[in-house]
Design an enzyme around this catalytic site. Structure first.
Site, PDB file in Angstrom:
ATOM      1  N   LEU A  21      47.662  37.651  39.188  1.00  0.00           N
ATOM      2  CA  LEU A  21      46.905  38.040  40.393  1.00  0.00           C
ATOM      3  C   LEU A  21      46.105  36.872  40.950  1.00  0.00           C
ATOM      4  O   LEU A  21      45.549  36.954  42.041  1.00  0.00           O
ATOM      5  CB  LEU A  21      45.971  39.217  40.079  1.00  0.00           C
TER       6      LEU A  21
ATOM      7  N   ASP B 147      56.970  39.141  35.957  1.00  0.00           N
ATOM      8  CA  ASP B 147      56.312  37.832  35.989  1.00  0.00           C
ATOM      9  C   ASP B 147      56.018  37.425  37.436  1.00  0.00           C
ATOM     10  O   ASP B 147      56.357  36.308  37.865  1.00  0.00           O
ATOM     11  CB  ASP B 147      57.176  36.767  35.275  1.00  0.00           C
TER      12      ASP B 147
END
Ligand code: DOR
Length: 429
Positions: free
Chosen positions: A63, A305
């Site tokens: 993030l 991922d």
């Protein structure tokens, strides 16, 4: 707030069910599951022809907050998750600063409450600053809510550090997630080492770099009794090592990405930096071994991922571009296209690996459909045909090797805690 999902194909891998029915959601929880339900005052969602699944979980997401917000932040990343059908994501600690203490874990959890639209779980770093030298405050981070510990993005070169971490975390029953690629062997390569790298004249990252790292991780888990999770498995040697270790009872689990299941190193010949990722896209024999490993349970989970980078960072010469690309908004579509519509996997198998399996590894009370649990659900149209257009992504990372690809299958609604937060690709606040 009451919501009634009508006549959907309810797939619940936890008890291996697949049947048409209704689900009533009340006060953020699943209130009833059954045929022909009705409820006065409930909003009705017609789900005929659609699949109702437990909310999808992605246990490997970057993030980028704090510090790397030009690539992504919690607001944009969780919206991308919602658009892709994910109700829970776990974020990696390779941020700036690195998430290596409990204050940062709590801070991200709070930010996610304030800014996020899906549930965010935090993975703390194994070593201080992810420098691979000194163990971070891993116990403290677990107490603060970290669901796993990892130096993802980096190989833990120091075997003693990993051993200490495994021993210590065994007390908390918390896994270490390993980015398993021996740095000395792989470090300065930019793609899989093989026929394509030889043809292109690009320095390769050999599969044996991954095999060696996975073998070491397994031996240390076996020796300590700790639990290791191998992130983004990409080599056939690693699959076989994990298969044998599981037979011996070693506490090892593993995940595979949609891109390693769908693409081979041939695509690097375009020199499109959207194909650059660690571990690299490999040759067809590796891809086949990954499919077999996912099928027989050697590889437990699918995780994308999601590794967004700012456009200008990726928009440069192949060897200078950072590795990784966005994945949350293409993950389910790629998996349904390549695994379900080819007849290789059933919907039940796919949903298990995207819900119950990551919930089991991270010990989350989700990934299942039963009365009383928080109403996190994903509604999927398995036959919806669409073309990937990265310009329409919610993520800031606009690079993807799937751009322009025709996919079949998509999440059409995402429900978190009983709230319909995404419908037909639009994320609501
Ligand atoms: O390609 C990758 N990018 N692989 C990783 O493991 C880390 C990730 C990133 O953080 O950009």
């Amino acid at each position: 707030m009451k919501l009634l999902l009508k006549a959907g194909r309810i797939i619940n891998p936890v008890n291996n069910t697949d049947e048409i029915g209704d689900i009533l959601i009340m006060d953020g929880k699943i209130a009833e599951i059954g045929p022909e339900l009705s409820c006065e005052g409930a909003a009705v969602y017609q789900a005929s022809g659609l699949v109702i699944a437990p909310g999808l979980i992605d246990m490997h997401v970057h993030l980028r907050e704090p510090g790397l917000e030009a690539k992504e932040d919690i607001a944009s990343g969780t919206r991308a998750a919602a658009a892709g059908g994910f109700t829970t994501i776990a974020c990696m600690p390779n941020t700036k600063p690195v998430v290596d203490n409990s204050i940062l874990v709590s801070g991200i959890l709070q930010r996610a409450e304030d800014e996020g639209v899906v549930r965010v779980k935090v993975i703390g770093a194994l070593s201080k600053g992810q420098e691979g030298k000194e163990l971070a405050e891993v116990g403290d981070m677990v107490y603060a809510g970290a669901v796993a510990i990892s130096d993802d993005g980096h190989y833990v070169d120091n075997a003693e550090l990993l051993l200490n971490g495994l021993e210590y975390l065994a007390r908390f029953d918390s896994p270490i997630i390993s980015h398993a690629e021996d740095e000395a062997l792989a470090g300065d390569g930019f793609m899989h080492e093989g026929a394509v790298s030889a043809m292109l004249g690009i320095k390769g990252r050999p599969a044996v770099a991954e095999d060696i790292a996975v073998a070491r991780d397994i031996l240390l888990a076996e020796y300590t009794g700790g639990s290791v999770h191998i992130a983004h498995v990409s080599s056939k040697g690693a699959v076989e090592l994990i298969r044998q270790a599981k037979k011996r009872g070693v506490r090892v689990t593993a995940e595979v990405t949609p891109h390693h299941l769908a693409l081979t190193d041939d695509v690097v010949a375009t020199f499109d930096t959207a194909t650059k990722v660690n571990p690299p896209l490999r040759s067809a024999d590796h891809l086949e071994a990954l499919l077999a490993g996912l099928k027989d349970g050697t590889i437990d989970a699918i995780a994308c991922d999601h590794a967004p980078h700012a456009f200008e960072e990726k928009d440069r010469e192949y060897r200078f571009a950072p590795s990784g690309f966005a994945g949350l908004e293409t993950s389910l579509g790629v998996i349904l296209t390549k695994l379900y519509h080819t007849g290789k996997f059933t919907l039940n198998e796919i949903i298990e690996r995207m819900t119950a399996a990551p919930a089991r590894i991270l010990k989350l009370n989700s990934g299942k459909l039963e009365v009383g649990v928080p109403a996190d659900l994903t509604i999927i149209d398995p036959d919806y045909e669409w073309i990937v257009d990265s310009k329409r992504f919610y993520t800031r990372g606009k690079h993807t090797p799937f751009d322009g690809m025709k996919l079949k299958g998509k999440a059409v609604a995402t429900i978190v805690n009983g709230n319909l937060i995404m419908q037909n690709g639009e994320v609501h606040e």
